[in-house]
Design an enzyme around this catalytic site. Sequence first.
Site, PDB file in Angstrom:
ATOM      1  N   ASP A 223       1.073 -11.525  -9.201  1.00  0.00           N
ATOM      2  CA  ASP A 223       0.777 -10.658  -8.064  1.00  0.00           C
ATOM      3  C   ASP A 223      -0.742 -10.612  -7.952  1.00  0.00           C
ATOM      4  O   ASP A 223      -1.420  -9.954  -8.743  1.00  0.00           O
ATOM      5  CB  ASP A 223       1.376  -9.269  -8.333  1.00  0.00           C
ATOM      6  CG  ASP A 223       0.881  -8.211  -7.346  1.00  0.00           C
ATOM      7  OD1 ASP A 223      -0.032  -8.491  -6.557  1.00  0.00           O
ATOM      8  OD2 ASP A 223       1.420  -7.082  -7.393  1.00  0.00           O
ATOM      9  N   LYS A 249      -6.596  -6.802   1.633  1.00  0.00           N
ATOM     10  CA  LYS A 249      -7.374  -6.366   0.473  1.00  0.00           C
ATOM     11  C   LYS A 249      -8.559  -7.299   0.221  1.00  0.00           C
ATOM     12  O   LYS A 249      -9.402  -7.032  -0.637  1.00  0.00           O
ATOM     13  CB  LYS A 249      -6.478  -6.298  -0.759  1.00  0.00           C
ATOM     14  CG  LYS A 249      -5.398  -5.219  -0.614  1.00  0.00           C
ATOM     15  CD  LYS A 249      -4.559  -5.111  -1.833  1.00  0.00           C
ATOM     16  CE  LYS A 249      -3.288  -4.327  -1.629  1.00  0.00           C
ATOM     17  NZ  LYS A 249      -3.503  -2.906  -1.390  1.00  0.00           N
ATOM     18  N   CYS A 387       1.614   3.735  -6.170  1.00  0.00           N
ATOM     19  CA  CYS A 387       2.816   2.876  -6.230  1.00  0.00           C
ATOM     20  C   CYS A 387       2.973   2.280  -7.624  1.00  0.00           C
ATOM     21  O   CYS A 387       3.321   1.096  -7.775  1.00  0.00           O
ATOM     22  CB  CYS A 387       2.785   1.784  -5.170  1.00  0.00           C
ATOM     23  SG  CYS A 387       2.759   2.415  -3.502  1.00  0.00           S
TER      24      CYS A 387
HETATM   25  N1  C6P Z   1      -1.782  -1.588  -3.331  1.00  0.00           N
HETATM   26  C1  C6P Z   1      -3.190   0.386  -3.341  1.00  0.00           C
HETATM   27  O1  C6P Z   1      -3.301   0.182  -4.535  1.00  0.00           O
HETATM   28  P1  C6P Z   1       0.840  -4.785   0.380  1.00  0.00           P
HETATM   29  O2  C6P Z   1       1.021  -3.321   0.665  1.00  0.00           O
HETATM   30  O3  C6P Z   1       2.097  -5.546   0.585  1.00  0.00           O
HETATM   31  O4  C6P Z   1      -0.334  -5.387   1.069  1.00  0.00           O
HETATM   32  O5  C6P Z   1       0.463  -4.894  -1.168  1.00  0.00           O
HETATM   33  C2  C6P Z   1       1.287  -4.332  -2.151  1.00  0.00           C
HETATM   34  C3  C6P Z   1       0.604  -4.403  -3.472  1.00  0.00           C
HETATM   35  C4  C6P Z   1       1.090  -5.250  -4.443  1.00  0.00           C
HETATM   36  N2  C6P Z   1       0.470  -5.410  -5.620  1.00  0.00           N
HETATM   37  C5  C6P Z   1      -0.656  -4.747  -5.913  1.00  0.00           C
HETATM   38  C6  C6P Z   1      -1.333  -4.997  -7.213  1.00  0.00           C
HETATM   39  C7  C6P Z   1      -1.201  -3.871  -4.982  1.00  0.00           C
HETATM   40  O6  C6P Z   1      -2.324  -3.221  -5.275  1.00  0.00           O
HETATM   41  C8  C6P Z   1      -0.544  -3.652  -3.740  1.00  0.00           C
HETATM   42  C9  C6P Z   1      -1.066  -2.656  -2.768  1.00  0.00           C
HETATM   43  C10 C6P Z   1      -2.308  -0.525  -2.508  1.00  0.00           C
HETATM   44  O7  C6P Z   1      -3.786   1.299  -2.770  1.00  0.00           O
HETATM   45  C11 C6P Z   1      -1.240   0.253  -1.811  1.00  0.00           C
HETATM   46  S1  C6P Z   1      -0.164   1.102  -2.937  1.00  0.00           S
END
Ligand code: C6P
Length: 429
Positions: A223, A249, A387
Amino acid sequence: MIAPEKILESINTEIVNIPSPFESGWDVRRIREDFPVLRQTVNGKPLVYLDNAASAQSPQMVIDRGIKYLQEEHSSVHRGVHYLSQRATNAFEGARERVRRFINAREARECIFVRGCTEGINLVMHGYGRKFVGEGDEILVSAMEHHANIVPWQMLCEEKKAKLRVIPINDQGELLLDEVEALITERTKLVAVMHISNALGTINPVKEIVRLAHKQGVPVLVDGAQGTPHLAVDVQDIDCDFYIISGHKMFAPTGSGIVYGKAELLERMNPFHGGGAMIRSVSFEKTTYAGLPDKFEAGTPAIAAQIGLGAAIDYLNSIDRVQAHKYEQELLAYATERLAAIEGVRIIGTAHEKASVLSFVVDEVHPHDIGTILDQEGIAIRAGHHCAQPLMQRFGVPATARASFAFYNTKEEADKLADAIEKVIEVFS
Ligand code: C6P
């Protein structure tokens, strides 16, 4: 909700003059000029944006590219013979090639466009997991994973009567690497770990994890949501089987992202979504699927967002990323020192190898209260479980406050953060 005209009003065109205070010599003042969103005031104070791990801001180059697409190229891709469709297709495929080079994938068809990391991991769960995981098999994740790298595998385990196993971590928030080898058994079908923890900042030794897993013939998904914003990623060097990216990101628009997968694996996988663009032929008796990457890209894609991802990569290629990383490390060290010196502050996540993410709790103050008071000072941080509820449980906290720094943040902003936290403590004492 703030009225849009108020937001526009608050945009002040003056760029704050901030020399770089650190040894890296990073010209943060110059870099900040590239990010128009930073030039605004919030609650009468200059915006201090420290929520980059949630979503990093886009440079002007990315914004301009989006406008150009909408003004001059907007059209569906891969379908039309007409001029605009060909231009849009060229731009879209140009973005894919940029991604390929950026992560050093062997072929562009190994880079599948998705809306973000969550969708990307779900693609692998459906395409690989539902095909190759059976009753009694195991998926290995780590104790620090984001829900996006837990829940899809749990859903799969429930469906297939498979088992989710967890690599433990120490009190600093580092993976216990010694446990990895023992946890990989002949039943393990996939190891799924994050490159950088969004909640702790820990940089995981993914190359070593891949080596250990491959020794036993097990593929590895990384990831990479927090990896690409901070590190130069070479998927061939890491040798991972999947690497998942969220564009927003890494300074691109939301709705952009990538599943990198080794071609031989992607070819053996089931498609994720069914529909247009992913087929070779359809009859009521049988459908055959297109080759890579189309097999995984059903429907009209997020064209503008993915072209924006290509532009974000152009931007990252235009700056000195080694220096940017060094600067972020200096900023992290400085902010950590300032926060650690405040009585009542406890930093969560003190790994030896860390990216510029600083999670903390304050005695007797709920992180949401910290976030709300900081917002009054114009400081944007994130408060919550990020999360990562199992991780919060591991540290015995319901939530943390998290400041996450990008290479456009400054030492003065770190000072403002520390000063504001001192104020919070005063309010609650
Ligand atoms: N983290 C935060 O930490 P998405 O929402 O699909 O673009 O990414 C999900 C996701 C998956 N893996 C990691 C390591 C992440 O940090 C995140 C997204 C955000 O603020 C939202 S919880």
